[in-house]
Design a protein around this motif. Structure first.
Motif: not given
Length: 679
Positions: A112-115, A117-118, A121, A146-147, A150
């Motif tokens: 998961n690309s958003k994961l 990114e998290l 960060d 939201k985090e 995810l």
């Protein structure tokens, strides 16, 4: 009425006899029991699903130890069948028995690309080891919603699936419970129908001796109330007991499956429950006996006094009867209150035990939770399961009353079935047609009670077609002759012959189709007049009307609004005495018997009705052998022979004129009873 015997709380003999009635419904019972176990299993699985969901998908936390040989051995020995994630530096595990704080959340990485990114960060708080994402629970809770969503996406999806499984178990439980309840209710109703039919068939075949000594209220109670208790047993007790036992056993097994130590502590709080239930059962049994006896007494009293209400009113005894009923009703009230008192104590006591057990679970469970040796999911599941445990225990107590009621009802039902006092119907011979109607009494003796003879060595012959009048003082045995010829009672000694055949060798149906008595006290069943006349025979409207015309009853029937379809009240109470008598004549003429036994009514009727009755009697006796227990002078004068009975003996026989000339018993009887009629 004899007192009821001591009621057993459980009687294996009665139970076996009851279960015999279920044989035709084995398939239904098998399906019901199968459905019961599926319903119970689904109910027990729900708290387990809830516990697993809470511990593995909602409150997910792992403890960790350094990855070395000693720790690996410790974890493998203690954490059997538990989730263990072994990574190069640490071993993560979910077992609480070591008492190590579970401060970490671990999940498998997903593409998961958003994961990613998290992860980039939050690299300082979120670690990646191989295929797993590792984060402290404290850090996880500090993330935004939201985090967290995810990171815990797989857990959220799993919770949704578990929710659907939980809903599925609820539906499965509902469907199987419905199936089980319906099938057992169906079985109970069919068993109740079979028992009631068998009981009714048995009762109507009993002798007049039995029916005379047994209160009607008692018989009605057997066939209705007592049979209903059997239905309640099958619908409320049979499956409930199985479910309750399986639920209690299943709960205990599930408790030990979830946590052995807390299960042992919980079980130690249970023995007082069984002790209280034992004493309750003994006390409830005694109070139940009192209630059943009081109910039986009230039913018998009501049946007797409502049936005889005309006599009560005639003598103005309403107040006295009301006082007697109040006493019996008071006893029933006190008995019911005693039973309610027992339940009023038991139910709160069970609630107290439930609360104590839950308190024990919370006390020790919360302590273990704080020590990190127990999960919150297990604690919640324990509380739910212990409530499920106590529900069957309370149910046992309530179902015990129904069980005892069924045992008592079964005992009375089978007592009635086993009390065989019937006129033997072993005859195999039938009368040759056309039936002649010759009757012979040969040395017949009979007594209703031992050492109190009614007939003594009575002998006489009635030729075919003869009209015989039987007279005598009250208690001479006149009505007894009618009862013996129709075998409502059997002779003690001697023989009665019909067309040369001993009536005991004839089939009862054949005998009673040939010889029909017309009783003084006319009993008409409720229903239409047409149904009353044909009495089960398949007669045409023309035949019914013909019988009514011959019996002089057609004229008053046709005057009614609905004619032959007029509904008769109980015992024909919406007809006059004379009309009931004429209708009873029509009923006999419709049967067309060869032998008539007529017990003439002595009640006062108007002159017109008297003439109609006399015509009907003449028509009734035409071309038939007739025995008349005579009260009318006209009947006596027209008789071919008159039999004069005295103290069970045939003292005189002859025509009216012959007997008067003898100036014996008949002469005196005539002077006292019939001379006034003649004048």
């Amino acid at each position: 009425m004899k007192q009821e015997e001591i009621i057993k709380s459980y009687d294996s003999t009665i139970m076996k006899r009851l279960l015999k009635f279920t044989k035709p419904y084995k398939f239904h019972i098998t399906i019901a029991i199968t459905a019961l176990f599926f319903a119970t299993a689904s109910e027990l699985l729900m708290p387990v699903i809830m516990q697993k969901t809470i511990d593995t998908k909602i409150l997910v936390s792992y403890a960790r130890l350094e990855n070395n040989m000693d720790n690996r051995n410790i974890i493998k020995n203690i954490n059997k069948n538990k989730t263990i994630i072994e990574l190069p530096e640490y071993i993560y595990f979910r077992d609480k028995t070591l008492g190590i704080p579970a401060d970490y959340y671990i999940t498998e990485l997903t593409d998961n690309s958003k994961l990613f990114e998290l992860l980039h960060d939050k690299s300082s708080t979120i670690k990646v080891s191989g295929e797993y994402l590792i984060i402290k629970t404290e850090d996880l809770n500090n993330l935004s919603i939201k985090e967290r969503a995810l990171i815990r996406k797989s857990d959220i999806e799993a919770v949704k699936k578990r929710g659907l499984i939980y809903l599925g178990l609820l539906i499965i439980g509902l469907l199987f419970t419905f199936l089980q309840v319906y099938l057992m209710a169906y079985t109970g109703q069919r068993v109740m129908e079979d028992i009631r039919l068998k009981l009714y068939d048995h009762t109507i075949c009993q002798s007049l001796k039995f029916l005379g000594k047994t209160p009607i209220g008692s018989l009605v109670t057997r066939i209705t109330n007592d049979v209903e208790t059997i239905n309640e047993f099958f619908t409320s007790v049979a499956t409930s007991v199985l479910k309750d036992f399986s639920m209690v056993a299943g709960v205990l097994i599930t408790l030990f499956y979830l946590d052995t130590r807390l299960a042992l502590i919980t079980v130690l709080s249970i023995p007082p429950v069984f002790i209280a239930t034992y004493f309750f059962r003994k006390i409830a049994r005694n109070t139940y006996r009192t209630v059943r006896q009081a109910v039986s007494n009230v039913n018998t009293f009501l049946s007797e006094h409502i049936s005889g209400m005309d006599t009560v009113q005639m003598f103005g005894k309403e107040k006295e009867i009301e006082n007697l009923f109040n006493k019996k009703n008071k006893k029933l009230l006190n008995a019911n209150l005693s039973e309610m008192y027992v339940f009023a104590v038991f139910k709160p006591l069970m609630n107290l035990f439930t609360a104590v057990s839950i308190s024990v679970i919370i006390y020790f469970g919360a302590g273990n939770l704080l020590k990190h040796t127990l999960s919150l999911g297990v604690l919640i599941a324990f509380i739910d399961l212990i409530q499920k445990f106590y529900r069957p225990v309370m149910d046992f107590a309530e179902k015990f009353t129904i069980l005892q009621s069924a045992m008592a009802g079964g005992e009375r039902i089978f007592s009635l079935m086993d009390d065989v006092d019937q006129i033997e119907n072993k005859g195999t011979e039938t009368l040759q047609t056309p039936v002649k109607g010759k009757i012979e009494f040969r040395d017949v003796s009979f007594a209703y009670k031992e050492n109190e003879p009614v007939l003594n060595n009575l002998s006489f012959t009635v030729e075919p077609g003869e009209k015989i009048a039987i007279v005598g003082y009250t208690g001479a045995g006149k009505t007894t002759i009618a009862n013996l010829i129709t075998r409502l009672w059997d002779v003690n000694s001697g023989t009665i012959l019909l067309d040369g055949i001993d009536i005991r060798k004839l089939e009862l149906k054949n005998l009673r189709e040939t010889v029909i008595p017309v009783q003084q006290d006319v009993f008409l069943f409720s229903g239409t007049i047409e149904e009353s006349i044909k009495t089960g025979l398949n007669l045409t409207q023309e035949k019914i009307k013909e019988a009514a015309l011959l019996a002089q009853s057609d004229h008053f029937i046709t005057k009614m609004d609905k004619g032959y379809q007029t509904i008769l009240n109980e015992r024909g109470s919406n007809l006059s005495t004379g009309q009931r008598q004429l209708l009873s004549f029509a009923r006999v003429i419709a049967q067309n018997p060869q032998v008539i036994i007529l017990d003439e009514a002595t009640g006062n009727v108007d002159t017109e009705t008297e003439k109609l009755i006399q015509k009907a009697i003449e028509e009734l006796m035409k071309d038939r052998t007739s025995l008349v227990i005579a009260h009318r002078l006209s009947t006596i004068r027209n008789a071919d022979k008159i039999l004069v009975l005295a103290k069970g003996h045939l003292e005189e026989i002859g025509t009216h004129e012959e007997l008067l000339a003898m100036k014996g018993i008949y002469y005196n009887l005539y002077k006292l009873q019939y001379e006034t009629q003649g004048k």
